[in-house]
Scaffold this active site. Structure first.
Site, PDB file in Angstrom:
ATOM      1  N   HIS A  24     -18.744  44.395 -21.261  1.00 53.04           N
ATOM      2  CA  HIS A  24     -19.803  43.483 -20.807  1.00 53.04           C
ATOM      3  C   HIS A  24     -20.206  42.529 -21.932  1.00 53.04           C
ATOM      4  O   HIS A  24     -20.253  41.307 -21.746  1.00 53.04           O
ATOM      5  CB  HIS A  24     -21.013  44.306 -20.347  1.00 53.04           C
ATOM      6  CG  HIS A  24     -22.239  43.494 -20.064  1.00 53.04           C
ATOM      7  ND1 HIS A  24     -22.654  43.184 -18.784  1.00 53.04           N
ATOM      8  CD2 HIS A  24     -23.172  42.927 -20.884  1.00 53.04           C
ATOM      9  CE1 HIS A  24     -23.746  42.461 -18.832  1.00 53.04           C
ATOM     10  NE2 HIS A  24     -24.094  42.300 -20.104  1.00 53.04           N
ATOM     11  N   GLU A  25     -20.471  43.085 -23.098  1.00 50.40           N
ATOM     12  CA  GLU A  25     -20.917  42.252 -24.215  1.00 50.40           C
ATOM     13  C   GLU A  25     -19.811  41.321 -24.696  1.00 50.40           C
ATOM     14  O   GLU A  25     -20.090  40.230 -25.206  1.00 50.40           O
ATOM     15  CB  GLU A  25     -21.406  43.136 -25.371  1.00 50.40           C
ATOM     16  CG  GLU A  25     -22.578  44.052 -25.031  1.00 50.40           C
ATOM     17  CD  GLU A  25     -23.782  43.299 -24.489  1.00 50.40           C
ATOM     18  OE1 GLU A  25     -23.937  42.095 -24.789  1.00 50.40           O
ATOM     19  OE2 GLU A  25     -24.574  43.909 -23.746  1.00 50.40           O
ATOM     20  N   HIS A  28     -20.142  37.954 -23.044  1.00 48.36           N
ATOM     21  CA  HIS A  28     -21.114  37.066 -23.690  1.00 48.36           C
ATOM     22  C   HIS A  28     -20.540  36.483 -24.977  1.00 48.36           C
ATOM     23  O   HIS A  28     -20.667  35.282 -25.246  1.00 48.36           O
ATOM     24  CB  HIS A  28     -22.399  37.835 -24.012  1.00 48.36           C
ATOM     25  CG  HIS A  28     -23.167  38.289 -22.803  1.00 48.36           C
ATOM     26  ND1 HIS A  28     -23.471  37.455 -21.759  1.00 48.36           N
ATOM     27  CD2 HIS A  28     -23.714  39.498 -22.503  1.00 48.36           C
ATOM     28  CE1 HIS A  28     -24.166  38.129 -20.851  1.00 48.36           C
ATOM     29  NE2 HIS A  28     -24.320  39.372 -21.286  1.00 48.36           N
TER      30      HIS A  28
END
Length: 452
Positions: A24-25, A28
């Site tokens: 997920h990170e 970003h």
């Protein structure tokens, strides 16, 4: 061996959760770097740093508390449109929280960051950066679901007999044990055996499970069954009787009971209760085998999972009281009770230790991990700070404001000041921390159990 498999399942699923957070990170981080935003940290977990290494502008690391992760981007909050009031008047608590957040955000700015800050990017770029994390969870969920559904396959009913009931019992019987003097099941009385493949009922071919099941339900009295046993076809005369059986719709799907309010009826552990109906009864269960689904069938099931996750997310606030009672008042948890990382990992260990085929255990774990990623996608898209959806909402609002300004030839209103919403973010974080602690306590002292 059971203890080893349980521990192995806990560790494997826990690592899967950590990898999902890191994935997920990464969404970003990759999109932020793509748009030239300086990223100072990429961390999995919170609290004390256990390990870190710096490459380029970014410090990569793992922290002590594995309840999430973050990527720190410089310039998440724009500078104040008006200079800070220096009249000496005390600020309101709300204003003080806003200015403290703005000041903390500016601490990381270094020479050279004049054009590398998050708020300076166009709204559509900021939306991509903030949606990059949830999108990675969605991509991973789709990949995992697709691997299971189109690769390994899902259990499908066949026309092969799996078990033969010893006696006649209604579908809603509390036990499968035959009481004294119970009537033998029609299948047992006719000499049907596990492994028999039903190829025709009453002279009508049964090419699939649904045809065989429907034919059995529609007939009563002496009925001719053609079965294939050991490569040979045999004809058995079975005296079908009426009995209470699990209700099914036209597609063969189980019909579940609903209450007067239309809500599903569940048992003490939270499982939905099937409805029953009177129909022809043979007294067998059909064997299942895994069959891959088509792209369309897989997409349909994935969409059903998305709808289920959305319903669970909407109903999450109503579960807070149940979690509190389970954590501190000792009330039994249902199977649909929310779980945290500890609870999910414990369920993973329980599943891996079950005496079922290894393929089924692995499929269950992968499906669970896919479901977690689907939930992370939906949860992070909720439009409130500090969730990704809150930043997306701010960028969308800025886009709309600037669009109206251009349309009506007004001055550019400038970037949306996300700092104005920081007090709300603090409240959300506080609620999340409290709920996470309750989940942790409940998962430790009163865990969700799939088996007794």
């Amino acid at each position: 061996m059971v203890t080893f498999l349980t521990a192995l399942g806990i560790v494997l699923f826990f690592l899967g959760l950590l990898l999902s957070i890191a994935w997920h990170e990464l969404g970003h981080l990759a999109t932020a770097k793509m748009f030239g935003i300086r990223c100072t940290q990429y961390m999995v977990g919170f609290g004390k740093t256990l390990w870190s290494r710096k490459w380029g502008d970014t410090e990569y690391g793992v922290k002590l508390v594995p309840l999430g992760g973050y990527v720190r981007l410089v310039g998440m909050i724009p500078p104040a449109a008006k200079p800070r009031d220096s009249s000496g008047k005390p600020m309101s608590r709300w204003r003080a929280m806003i200015e403290d957040a703005r000041e903390a955000n500016s601490v990381e700015l270094e020479p050279g960051d004049e054009n590398r800050q998050f708020y300076q990017r166009a709204p559509w770029k900021r939306i991509i950066v903030m949606a990059g994390g949830p999108a990675m969870n969605l991509i991973l969920a789709v990949m995992l679901f697709a691997a299971i559904m189109m690769g390994i396959g899902v259990p499908q009913q066949t026309t092969t007999v799996n078990t033969v009931s010893t006696c006649v019992l209604p579908a809603d019987a509390a036990t499968t044990d035959c009481p004294p003097g119970a009537e033998p099941s029609p299948a047992m009385e006719a000499g049907m055996r596990p492994g028999d493949e039903i190829v025709a009922v009453a002279g009508e071919p049964t090419p699939g499970w649904q045809a065989a099941n429907s034919a059995i339900r529609e007939h009563t009295g002496p009925t001719q069954f053609t079965v294939e046993r050991g490569g040979e076809r045999r004809t058995l005369t079975v005296d079908l009787i009426e009995n209470q059986v699990v209700a099914r719709d036209a597609e063969g799907e189980i019909v579940y009971k609903t209450g007067p309010d239309g809500e599903p009826v569940t048992d003490d552990r939270g499982f939905r209760v099937p409805a029953t109906e009177t129909a022809g009864f043979l007294g067998i269960t059909f064997a299942q085998e895994r069959s891959p689904l088509t792209v369309g069938e897989s997409a349909e099931r994935m969409w059903a999972s998305v709808v289920g996750v959305a319903d669970a997310l909407i109903g999450l606030p109503a579960k807070v009281d149940d979690v509190f009672r389970a954590a501190f008042l000792g009330e039994e948890r249902t199977v649909d009770s929310p779980v945290g990382i500890v609870g999910a990992s414990r369920i993973g260990g329980e599943v891996l230790a079950q005496p079922i085929p290894m393929t089924d255990r692995v499929v269950f774990l992968v499906n669970m991990l896919a479901g977690v990623n689907l939930f992370l996608f939906a949860f992070n898209m909720v439009p409130i700070l500090p969730l990704d959806g809150g930043h997306i909402f701010g960028a969308l609002w800025e886009w709309v404001r600037r669009g109206f300004a251009r349309l009506f030839r007004r001055p550019d209103p400038g970037p949306f000041d996300v700092a104005q919403l920081m007090p709300v973010a603090y409240i959300v974080v506080a609620c999340f921390v409290v709920f996470s602690v309750m989940l942790l306590v409940a998962d430790v002292v009163n865990p969700v159990r799939l088996t007794q």
